[in-house]
Structures are given as structure tokens and as C-alpha cells.
Design an enzyme around this catalytic site. Structure first.
Site, PDB file in Angstrom:
ATOM      1  N   ASP A   1      16.238   3.760  20.591  1.00  0.00           N
ATOM      2  CA  ASP A   1      17.328   3.069  21.123  1.00  0.00           C
ATOM      3  C   ASP A   1      17.920   4.074  22.231  1.00  0.00           C
ATOM      4  O   ASP A   1      18.913   4.672  21.647  1.00  0.00           O
ATOM      5  CB  ASP A   1      18.484   2.289  20.476  1.00  0.00           C
ATOM      6  CG  ASP A   1      19.346   1.713  21.196  1.00  0.00           C
ATOM      7  OD1 ASP A   1      19.375   1.628  22.602  1.00  0.00           O
ATOM      8  OD2 ASP A   1      20.290   0.869  20.874  1.00  0.00           O
TER       9      ASP A   1
ATOM     10  N   ASN B   1       9.383   6.425  30.787  1.00  0.00           N
ATOM     11  CA  ASN B   1       9.365   5.284  31.233  1.00  0.00           C
ATOM     12  C   ASN B   1      10.535   4.511  31.169  1.00  0.00           C
ATOM     13  O   ASN B   1      10.861   3.743  32.005  1.00  0.00           O
ATOM     14  CB  ASN B   1       8.155   4.783  31.027  1.00  0.00           C
ATOM     15  CG  ASN B   1       8.242   3.234  31.366  1.00  0.00           C
ATOM     16  OD1 ASN B   1       7.910   2.777  32.491  1.00  0.00           O
ATOM     17  ND2 ASN B   1       8.415   2.264  30.426  1.00  0.00           N
TER      18      ASN B   1
ATOM     19  N   TYR C   1      21.056   1.897  40.466  1.00  0.00           N
ATOM     20  CA  TYR C   1      19.581   2.192  39.929  1.00  0.00           C
ATOM     21  C   TYR C   1      18.910   3.089  40.863  1.00  0.00           C
ATOM     22  O   TYR C   1      18.245   4.306  40.241  1.00  0.00           O
ATOM     23  CB  TYR C   1      19.093   0.922  40.160  1.00  0.00           C
ATOM     24  CG  TYR C   1      17.369   0.844  39.546  1.00  0.00           C
ATOM     25  CD1 TYR C   1      17.141   0.859  38.280  1.00  0.00           C
ATOM     26  CD2 TYR C   1      16.253   0.867  40.416  1.00  0.00           C
ATOM     27  CE1 TYR C   1      16.067   1.138  37.868  1.00  0.00           C
ATOM     28  CE2 TYR C   1      15.147   0.996  40.162  1.00  0.00           C
ATOM     29  CZ  TYR C   1      14.925   1.021  38.704  1.00  0.00           C
ATOM     30  OH  TYR C   1      13.473   1.159  38.157  1.00  0.00           O
TER      31      TYR C   1
ATOM     32  N   LYS D   1      17.145   7.097  39.666  1.00  0.00           N
ATOM     33  CA  LYS D   1      15.815   7.316  40.033  1.00  0.00           C
ATOM     34  C   LYS D   1      15.872   8.719  41.061  1.00  0.00           C
ATOM     35  O   LYS D   1      14.942   9.445  40.729  1.00  0.00           O
ATOM     36  CB  LYS D   1      14.983   6.215  40.824  1.00  0.00           C
ATOM     37  CG  LYS D   1      14.829   4.939  39.850  1.00  0.00           C
ATOM     38  CD  LYS D   1      14.223   5.416  38.320  1.00  0.00           C
ATOM     39  CE  LYS D   1      13.893   4.252  37.657  1.00  0.00           C
ATOM     40  NZ  LYS D   1      13.278   4.699  36.383  1.00  0.00           N
TER      41      LYS D   1
ATOM     42  N   THR E   1       5.510  -7.554  37.446  1.00  0.00           N
ATOM     43  CA  THR E   1       5.636  -7.586  35.867  1.00  0.00           C
ATOM     44  C   THR E   1       6.201  -9.160  35.194  1.00  0.00           C
ATOM     45  O   THR E   1       6.649  -9.895  36.366  1.00  0.00           O
ATOM     46  CB  THR E   1       6.728  -6.517  35.162  1.00  0.00           C
ATOM     47  OG1 THR E   1       7.928  -6.857  35.569  1.00  0.00           O
ATOM     48  CG2 THR E   1       6.144  -5.210  35.472  1.00  0.00           C
TER      49      THR E   1
END
Length: 254
Positions: free
Chosen positions: A67, A96, A162, A166, A197
């Protein structure tokens, strides 16, 4: 093309966040290239399924729960467990795991939400790399591939959190290349655009306008992104270090 290209025989790899989606595709691709893969994530049932599927196909895989949203505790527990599961040595690290945040105005993002995204997307790969890269450097070889994002290369309204995480990961990639490259550890990143996905439907209204701007006019498949990861982890990319490779249908180029 040599039959030995993009092979990882005799090597072991840890893929964080590989209980499904892109991470699962990366784990399967690495195993198909000959690597012994440590599948890792929070969902034990899904992780066990991914590992079992790899073994059923003739590959080698084990599942180690982790986790990475648990801060130091989660990130510090994984390297030892994963290294043991891999037989004592990890040759490849794929950072990832990521927490996605539905696009929203900056003013609507709470501190707890901000911390959760940074814990997984920034702090975890930093800690994992710091714990695993030195052993690779001591052996004189290794490969680390960070999964960045096209959003980390360009501005995107409503995606400051986000995108920011990145962009940090892309910066880590370049600094780690300089730090560990001289010892034989190659560090690179893949920056995907929208990926088809199982979760893509949740972002359909945000992705639709993007597709009109992407030269290929489509999302990448998880397998296409995974192929880029395998390439960067393999000896075919022997002198590629510090690169952020876009897999986005040309979106970052136009």
C-alpha cells in the site's frame, strides 16, 4: 531484427501498481520477455490473478502486497519483500503505481487529497528508487523505468495536481540518470497520453476533446505502452538514459 532483442531472460523486475490496467500489461510484457516479475499493489485478489495468469502462460511471477498510499511504511516495506520474492536480486524497477485525480479546479482540491496523490505518485517512487537503486549500482547494472504522463509535459486546466506529480517524476528521471548512470543503472521514463484501460470510461468527457488533437486520433493500448517499457528496460536501450519517451500518438509533438 535479432531474435534476442527486447529480452530480459535471467532478470527480475518489480512493477508497482500492477494489479490491473497498465501495470498488469507491463507485468505481462516483462514476463513474456523472460523476466521473473514481482507483481505488487493493494488489491490482493487482483494481484494474485495477474501473477497466476502470467504463470499459466509459462511466465514467472509472484505477488507481493503493498500500500504505497501508506507513506513511509508502505514504501519501506516493499523493497525487502519484493527482493526476497525475486530470489534476492531485483534488476528492474518499474515505478508505475499512481493515484488518479478526476480533473477539477485547483480551489476544489483539499489538502488530504493532495497528500494522497503525492504520497503515491511522488514520494513512493522516490523512496523505492532510493532503497533499490544503490544495490543495482553496486552490481554495476540495472534499469529503472518511471511511468510519467503526457500531462507532465504540458499544461492542463483542472489537472494541476496529477500533472504536477508527473512533471516531478520526469525531473526525478533526469536527476537519477545523472546520479546512477555512471554506475551502470539506466533510468528512463515513459510518458503516455490517454490509455484505453478499463477505467478510461470514467474520463470519457475529458478524453474526447483530446482525441481530436492527437495525430493518431486514438488512445494508446496498455500493450503499446508496455512495449515501450520493455524496450527501455532491455539491452536494446543500452545507451538510453535520462530520456522521457512519449507514447501518445504524437500529441506532445503538435
Amino acid at each position: 531484427m535479432s531474435p534476442h532483442t527486447m529480452r530480459l531472460d535471467g532478470r527480475s523486475a518489480l512493477v508497482t501498481g500492477s494489479t490491473g490496467g497498465l501495470g498488469g500489461a507491463i507485468a505481462r510484457a516483462l514476463a513474456a520477455a523472460g523476466a521473473a516479475v514481482v507483481v505488487s499493489g493493494r488489491n490482493a485478489a487482483r494481484g494474485a490473478d495477474v501473477a497466476a495468469g502470467i504463470r499459466a502462460g509459462g511466465g514467472r511471477a509472484t505477488f507481493v502486497p503493498a500500500d504505497l498510499a501508506a507513506g513511509d511504511a508502505g514504501a519501506h516495506a516493499l523493497p525487502e519483500a519484493a527482493t526476497a520474492a525475486a530470489g534476492g536480486t531485483l534488476d528492474v524497477l518499474i515505478n508505475n503505481a499512481a493515484t488518479l485525480l478526476m480533473p477539477k479546479p485547483t480551489s476544489d482540491v483539499g489538502l488530504a487529497e493532495l497528500r494522497e496523490v503525492f504520497d503515491v505518485n511522488v514520494f513512493a517512487p522516490f523512496l523505492l528508487t532510493g532503497l533499490l537503486a544503490p544495490a543495482m549500482a553496486e552490481r554495476g547494472s540495472g534499469a529503472i523505468v518511471n511511468i510519467g504522463s503526457n500531462t507532465g509535459l504540458r499544461g492542463s486546466a483542472g489537472s494541476a495536481v496529477y500533472s504536477g506529480t508527473k512533471a516531478v517524476l520526469h525531473s526525478f528521471t533526469k536527476s537519477w540518470a545523472d546520479e546512477y548512470g555512471p554506475a551502470g543503472v539506466r533510468v528512463n521514463a515513459v510518458a503516455p497520453g490517454p490509455i484505453a484501460t478499463e477505467r478510461a470510461g470514467e474520463f470519457a468527457e475529458h478524453v474526447a476533446p483530446m482525441l481530436a488533437k492527437i495525430p493518431s486520433r486514438r488512445m494508446s493500448t496498455p500493450e503499446e505502452v508496455a512495449a515501450a517499457v520493455v524496450f527501455l528496460a532491455s539491452d536494446d536501450a543500452a545507451n538510453i538514459c535520462g530520456t522521457v519517451l512519449s507514447v501518445d500518438g504524437g500529441w506532445s509533438a503538435v
